[in-house]
Design a protein around this motif. Structure first.
Motif, PDB file in Angstrom:
ATOM      1  N   GLY A   1      -7.866   6.778  -2.373  1.00  0.00           N
ATOM      2  CA  GLY A   1      -7.714   6.433  -0.975  1.00  0.00           C
ATOM      3  C   GLY A   1      -8.268   7.531  -0.088  1.00  0.00           C
ATOM      4  N   VAL A   2      -9.299   7.224   0.703  1.00  0.00           N
ATOM      5  CA  VAL A   2      -9.902   8.169   1.652  1.00  0.00           C
ATOM      6  C   VAL A   2     -10.333   7.385   2.894  1.00  0.00           C
ATOM      7  CG1 VAL A   2     -11.714   9.867   2.084  1.00  0.00           C
ATOM      8  CG2 VAL A   2     -10.798   9.611  -0.220  1.00  0.00           C
ATOM      9  N   TYR A   3      -9.923   7.825   4.061  1.00  0.00           N
ATOM     10  CA  TYR A   3     -10.339   7.179   5.316  1.00  0.00           C
ATOM     11  C   TYR A   3     -11.736   7.654   5.708  1.00  0.00           C
ATOM     12  CZ  TYR A   3     -10.282   5.855  10.271  1.00  0.00           C
ATOM     13  OH  TYR A   3     -10.584   5.324  11.494  1.00  0.00           O
ATOM     14  N   ASN A   4     -11.945   8.937   5.774  1.00  0.00           N
ATOM     15  CA  ASN A   4     -13.201   9.607   6.125  1.00  0.00           C
ATOM     16  C   ASN A   4     -13.716   9.157   7.493  1.00  0.00           C
ATOM     17  OD1 ASN A   4     -15.556  11.075   6.231  1.00  0.00           O
ATOM     18  ND2 ASN A   4     -16.219  10.564   4.168  1.00  0.00           N
TER      19      ASN A   4
ATOM     20  N   PRO B   1     -13.968   3.987 -14.801  1.00  0.00           N
ATOM     21  CA  PRO B   1     -14.163   3.167 -13.603  1.00  0.00           C
ATOM     22  C   PRO B   1     -13.327   3.691 -12.435  1.00  0.00           C
ATOM     23  CG  PRO B   1     -13.945   1.757 -15.517  1.00  0.00           C
ATOM     24  CD  PRO B   1     -13.648   3.168 -15.983  1.00  0.00           C
ATOM     25  N   SER B   2     -13.984   3.806 -11.259  1.00  0.00           N
ATOM     26  CA  SER B   2     -13.329   4.392 -10.098  1.00  0.00           C
ATOM     27  C   SER B   2     -13.726   3.623  -8.857  1.00  0.00           C
ATOM     28  CB  SER B   2     -13.743   5.867  -9.962  1.00  0.00           C
ATOM     29  OG  SER B   2     -13.164   6.462  -8.828  1.00  0.00           O
ATOM     30  N   ALA B   3     -12.775   3.453  -7.949  1.00  0.00           N
ATOM     31  CA  ALA B   3     -13.051   2.748  -6.698  1.00  0.00           C
ATOM     32  C   ALA B   3     -12.347   3.447  -5.551  1.00  0.00           C
ATOM     33  CB  ALA B   3     -12.606   1.293  -6.790  1.00  0.00           C
ATOM     34  N   ARG B   4     -12.962   3.374  -4.367  1.00  0.00           N
ATOM     35  CA  ARG B   4     -12.397   3.981  -3.169  1.00  0.00           C
ATOM     36  C   ARG B   4     -11.874   2.886  -2.232  1.00  0.00           C
ATOM     37  NH1 ARG B   4     -15.129   4.387   2.407  1.00  0.00           N
ATOM     38  NH2 ARG B   4     -13.637   5.665   3.558  1.00  0.00           N
ATOM     39  N   PHE B   5     -10.736   3.156  -1.576  1.00  0.00           N
ATOM     40  CA  PHE B   5     -10.097   2.197  -0.690  1.00  0.00           C
ATOM     41  C   PHE B   5      -9.900   2.819   0.686  1.00  0.00           C
ATOM     42  CE2 PHE B   5      -9.205   1.096  -4.970  1.00  0.00           C
ATOM     43  CZ  PHE B   5      -9.180  -0.284  -5.009  1.00  0.00           C
ATOM     44  N   GLU B   6      -9.940   1.949   1.716  1.00  0.00           N
ATOM     45  CA  GLU B   6      -9.710   2.394   3.094  1.00  0.00           C
ATOM     46  C   GLU B   6      -8.945   1.319   3.846  1.00  0.00           C
ATOM     47  OE1 GLU B   6      -9.800   2.245   7.117  1.00  0.00           O
ATOM     48  OE2 GLU B   6     -11.475   1.149   6.216  1.00  0.00           O
ATOM     49  N   SER B   7      -7.848   1.706   4.463  1.00  0.00           N
ATOM     50  CA  SER B   7      -7.067   0.783   5.281  1.00  0.00           C
ATOM     51  C   SER B   7      -6.335   1.563   6.362  1.00  0.00           C
ATOM     52  CB  SER B   7      -6.070  -0.006   4.414  1.00  0.00           C
ATOM     53  OG  SER B   7      -5.585  -1.132   5.126  1.00  0.00           O
TER      54      SER B   7
ATOM     55  N   ALA C   1      -2.835   3.409   6.249  1.00  0.00           N
ATOM     56  CA  ALA C   1      -2.246   2.890   5.014  1.00  0.00           C
ATOM     57  C   ALA C   1      -3.223   2.948   3.847  1.00  0.00           C
ATOM     58  CB  ALA C   1      -1.763   1.453   5.215  1.00  0.00           C
ATOM     59  N   THR C   2      -4.257   3.747   3.982  1.00  0.00           N
ATOM     60  CA  THR C   2      -5.286   3.874   2.949  1.00  0.00           C
ATOM     61  C   THR C   2      -4.696   4.212   1.586  1.00  0.00           C
ATOM     62  OG1 THR C   2      -7.114   4.382   4.452  1.00  0.00           O
ATOM     63  CG2 THR C   2      -7.208   5.378   2.265  1.00  0.00           C
ATOM     64  N   GLY C   3      -3.771   5.159   1.534  1.00  0.00           N
ATOM     65  CA  GLY C   3      -3.185   5.565   0.261  1.00  0.00           C
ATOM     66  C   GLY C   3      -2.421   4.443  -0.411  1.00  0.00           C
ATOM     67  N   SER C   4      -1.677   3.667   0.377  1.00  0.00           N
ATOM     68  CA  SER C   4      -0.931   2.543  -0.188  1.00  0.00           C
ATOM     69  C   SER C   4      -1.864   1.443  -0.661  1.00  0.00           C
ATOM     70  CB  SER C   4       0.063   1.989   0.831  1.00  0.00           C
ATOM     71  OG  SER C   4       1.124   2.892   1.036  1.00  0.00           O
ATOM     72  N   ALA C   5      -2.983   1.238   0.034  1.00  0.00           N
ATOM     73  CA  ALA C   5      -3.967   0.251  -0.419  1.00  0.00           C
ATOM     74  C   ALA C   5      -4.488   0.613  -1.805  1.00  0.00           C
ATOM     75  CB  ALA C   5      -5.115   0.155   0.585  1.00  0.00           C
ATOM     76  N   ALA C   6      -4.769   1.890  -2.020  1.00  0.00           N
ATOM     77  CA  ALA C   6      -5.225   2.339  -3.339  1.00  0.00           C
ATOM     78  C   ALA C   6      -4.127   2.159  -4.382  1.00  0.00           C
ATOM     79  CB  ALA C   6      -5.654   3.803  -3.265  1.00  0.00           C
ATOM     80  N   LEU C   7      -2.898   2.507  -4.013  1.00  0.00           N
ATOM     81  CA  LEU C   7      -1.780   2.373  -4.946  1.00  0.00           C
ATOM     82  C   LEU C   7      -1.538   0.919  -5.329  1.00  0.00           C
ATOM     83  CD1 LEU C   7       0.752   3.273  -6.474  1.00  0.00           C
ATOM     84  CD2 LEU C   7       1.972   3.297  -4.284  1.00  0.00           C
TER      85      LEU C   7
END
Length: 390
Positions: free
Chosen positions: A51-54, A78-84, A87-93
């Motif tokens: 999870g990264v907003y950036n 396999p790796s993926a990045r999430f942004e929300s 709540a970015t961290g929770s989206a990744a979780l």
């Protein structure tokens, strides 16, 4: 789909103005420690969820690739990045939970990280406000403080001035943050300081003072998620009795901004899934990006009727010794708010309590915890109920 994903390990870095040069360094500060805490190795990880907003804090994009650079043993995982937004961290979780619960992998590594102090505060505010509905809300200054200042003004117009109650929330969270070694701020400010407008505590936006606003922070946190069969072989396991995501209209003009209806739906869904009420929870970590947010969240979770959230803090219900302690970690207000790390951090703080590993923050006998993390002004809402099972 099964619901047997467990938290089996974690790590948390110090929040604040970090000397870490970049995001890769922040990731390297927490990911190996989380795996070590779980008793697992890089080879055990089937998927990485970052999870990264950036959004301009750093020049580097394609952040998912940075995990393999920080930990070469994960370069082929396999790796993926999430942004929300916030709540970015929770989206990744939650993506990691789906991955494990669907049987796509046994072990997932979740990392939340943000490097925000690379730019001046004014530029940081301009980057964060992009998480609002820009055609209507992009003019608010400074950034999201302006958005929540507008929410606070609207709430006060409807229900009366609640400035002192906001100061009480800020003072509570700063007092709790004194016991958190990872917190950005570890200073007990007291209600009087938080309530008074002064050179050290000026008005920021609307009725919100500096002490009503969470800081701009760097930091990272990590969780290891495993299926039940794997978790049973490890030292600890924190189960998700429930986890819910609820969405609301992005534009404040499209809804009652003082209600946080999406938050209320997320809480109601999680409690129903878990077969619980608030009385079954020992503690809650909630999203106090601004003190007005925590006050309205009291109402959304069901601690008070609408317009009566101030009564909750006045009666001491959310203090450490109250009916339902809220933000024993200091919350975002004291612990800090590195956007991508926040949702992961909140779940780490709750898991530490349930495992009896919270140190000076520890609430004796805690077995069930709630976590609420939101993106934007209660636009996307994540509510988890955690319970220790091992």
């Amino acid at each position: 789909m099964a619901n047997d994903a467990r938290i089996v390990g974690w790590a948390h870095g110090k929040f604040g103005q970090s000397e870490a040069a970049d995001l890769q360094t922040l990731i390297a500060e927490v990911a190996p420690g989380a795996l070590a805490h779980a008793g697992l190795a890089e080879a055990d990880v089937d998927g990485v969820f970052l999870g990264v907003y950036n959004n301009g804090f750093l020049a580097q994009s394609f952040e998912a690739g940075l995990v393999g650079m920080a930990m070469p043993g994960l370069a082929l995982t396999p790796s993926a990045r999430f942004e929300s937004a916030c709540a970015t961290g929770s989206a990744a979780l939650y993506a990691a939970l789906d991955f494990v619960n669907a049987g796509r992998g046994r072990v997932a590594l979740v990392i939340g990280a943000e490097k925000m102090t690379t730019v001046a505060p004014q530029e940081a505010a301009a980057l964060m406000i992009k998480g609002s509905y820009m055609p209507e809300e992009g003019h608010f200054t400074p950034g999201f403080a302006g958005v929540f200042g507008h929410i606070a003004e609207t709430y006060f117009q409807r229900y009366g001035d609640r400035s002192e109650e906001l100061a009480m929330i800020a003072a509570k969270n700063h007092a709790n943050g004194m016991h958190n070694p990872y917190a950005h701020f570890r200073k007990d400010l007291g209600v009087a300081f938080c309530n008074d407008v002064s050179d050290k505590n000026p008005i920021v936006a609307g009725p919100l003072r500096r002490t009503d606003c969470s800081p701009i922070s760097d930091g990272a946190a990590a969780l290891v998620i495993a299926d039940a069969a794997t978790a049973n072989k490890l030292n600890r396991a924190i189960a998700f009795r429930a986890h819910s995501q609820a969405q609301d209209v992005m534009a404040l003009s499209g809804r009652d901004m003082t209600e946080f209806a999406g938050a209320a739906r997320a809480w109601a869904s999680s409690l129903a899934q878990a077969g619980m009420t608030l009385d079954d929870l020992d503690l809650v970590e909630t999203h106090d990006c601004f003190t007005i947010a925590e006050l309205i969240e009291y109402e959304a979770m069901g601690l008070a009727e609408r317009g009566r959230g101030g009564d909750v803090i006045r009666e001491g219900l959310t203090q450490r010794g109250g009916r339902l302690p809220v933000n024993l970690s200091g919350g975002l207000k004291s612990r800090g708010h590195p956007l991508g790390a926040t949702g992961v951090s909140m779940h780490v703080m709750a898991a530490m309590q349930l495992a009896g590993e919270a140190g000076d923050m520890q609430l004796p006998g805690a077995t069930v915890a709630g976590v609420f993390n939101m993106g934007g002004a209660a636009v996307t809402n994540y509510s988890s109920i955690l319970e220790r099972v091992k």
